[in-house]
Design a protein around this motif. Structure first.
Motif: not given
Ligand code: FAD
Length: 368
Positions: A121-138
């Motif tokens: 596939y064609g390369k996608s140059e732009f990517s990032n990693t992020m975290l989002v936190s919650f109090q519960s699994r649900r």
């Protein structure tokens, strides 16, 4: 058998021998510069023949699917020495039964894969990693379908109990950046350009906020990105000596919150402090079933079976990506009907009449 035979830019396909490692494949693509292969099961020493034989998935399956979605052709040597060339450099092919798809995930039981053609596939140059936190699994698991419905398909969407990431970060000498909440979602997001990338990250944070997210952290540098991924990959290591087994169950993604709750209750019933992580957008959760005092707890098998049966009740599967192997053969009859098992056995016999390929894998008994 690790030669790259043909990097076909016009058809966006690459053909290589079965022993080519993922790292060699990535190196060849890096050199070419424009094309990209999306499946990354975590271990770059994996061979493409092995990735086909295990139908490898990995974290980017949310956006790009699994190995079976990208294999266009295989050469396979049967136990009799006969050679089959299955598939081709085709985007559409409906002639006859698709024998090539049987090879995916066959774990070396049907033949030896000696050549593989993959779609690129064609390369996608732009990517990032992020975290989002919650109090519960649900809350965390309720937010995931809303993100997908918004039209953003992250490359990865991983769920992690905080207990696991704290232990993993400590083990690596790193600091886990999320402080609030007790569980985290890690998203790998891409975009067509930098503005689009950050717009996508912002949208995900907004949506998660509507589902109770208490904090978010976007990696500011390549090093921060690498550290987040390293912590995720290392989660198993600090638990190695304490874990009896790690399940690889998948349920339909909409069933994840209820399944999570059921697993928690089963853990409580058997006094087993199960912790979890997984590829949540794929409905694929890894639950760590713990040893007690270094040994398998009493009723351990009952607990595992109860978890499997619960998953199957939700329309799930006992193994999403780790495969049946030799350790899950006992559970085949939990998931498949006698007729389905009979058909699978006859496929094994047709490919390997004397049952000499990987005996004891998938089925206890050999064919023949
Ligand atoms: C650190 C780590 C992280 C991982 N994370 C993930 C993940 O997130 N998702 C995921 O899906 N997988 C994951 N895996 C598993 C990974 O997908 C497989 O280990 C890998 O794809 C298998 O390739 P291999 O060459 O290592 O095969 P091996 O481990 O050598 O073999 C695996 C099976 O395939 C058969 N086999 C191997 N080569 C061939 C061949 N040429 N022809 C026929 N049969 C063959 C073997 O007989 C065996 O049954 C992970 C593995 C590691 C080590």
């Amino acid at each position: 058998m690790n030669r790259i035979i043909d990097l076909d830019e016009k058809n966006l396909m690459i053909t290589m021998e079965g022993g080519t490692t993922l790292s060699q494949l990535l190196e060849a693509l890096e050199k070419q510069g424009k094309l990209f292969f999306p499946i990354h099961p975590g271990d770059e020493g994996a061979e493409v023949g092995g990735m086909v034989a295990t139908n490898a998935g990995g974290t980017r399956a949310v956006k790009h699917g699994i190995m079976r979605n990208h294999v266009k052709a295989v050469e396979i040597v049967l136990a009799t020495g006969e050679i089959l060339h299955l598939g081709g450099k085709l985007l559409k092919n409906n002639m006859g039964y698709d024998l090539m798809q049987l090879v995916m995930g066959s774990e070396g039981t049907l033949g030896v894969i000696t050549e593989v053609t993959l779609r690129l596939y064609g390369k996608s140059e732009f990517s990032n990693t992020m975290l989002v936190s919650f109090q519960s699994r649900r809350e965390a698991s309720d937010a995931v379908p809303k993100v997908l419905q918004s039209g953003i398909t992250p490359l990865a969407c991983e769920y992690m109990d905080r207990e696991l990431t704290l232990a993993s970060a400590k083990d690596l000498g790193l600091v886990w950046p999320a402080k609030k909440g007790s569980v985290d979602l890690m998203f790998i997001v891409d975009g067509v350009n930098e503005d689009n990338l950050y717009e996508n990250c912002g949208k995900i944070v907004d949506i998660c906020g509507q589902y109770g997210a208490v904090d978010s952290v976007v990696a500011e540098s390549a090093k921060e990105q690498k550290d987040l991924l390293a912590v995720r990959s290392n989660c198993y290591v600090p638990y190695k000596s304490k874990v009896a087994d790690i399940t690889d169950i998948a349920v339909p993604p909409s069933a994840v919150p209820d399944f999570f709750e059921d697993v928690r209750k089963i853990g409580e019933k058997y006094d087993n402090p199960i912790v979890s992580l997984g590829h949540i957008a794929d409905g694929n959760m890894h639950n760590f079933l713990m040893n007690r005092d270094g040994k398998l707890p009493e009723n351990y098998e009952d607990m595992k079976k109860e978890i499997y049966q619960t998953a199957i009740r939700y329309g799930g599967t006992i193994t999403a990506e780790h495969g049946t192997g030799k350790t899950r053969t006992d559970y085949m009859s939990l998931q498949f009907s006698p007729k389905e098992l009979e058909i699978m056995r006859s496929i094994k016999k047709a490919f390997d009449p004397n049952g000499i390929l990987n005996p004891g894998t998938i089925f206890h008994e050999t064919a023949g």
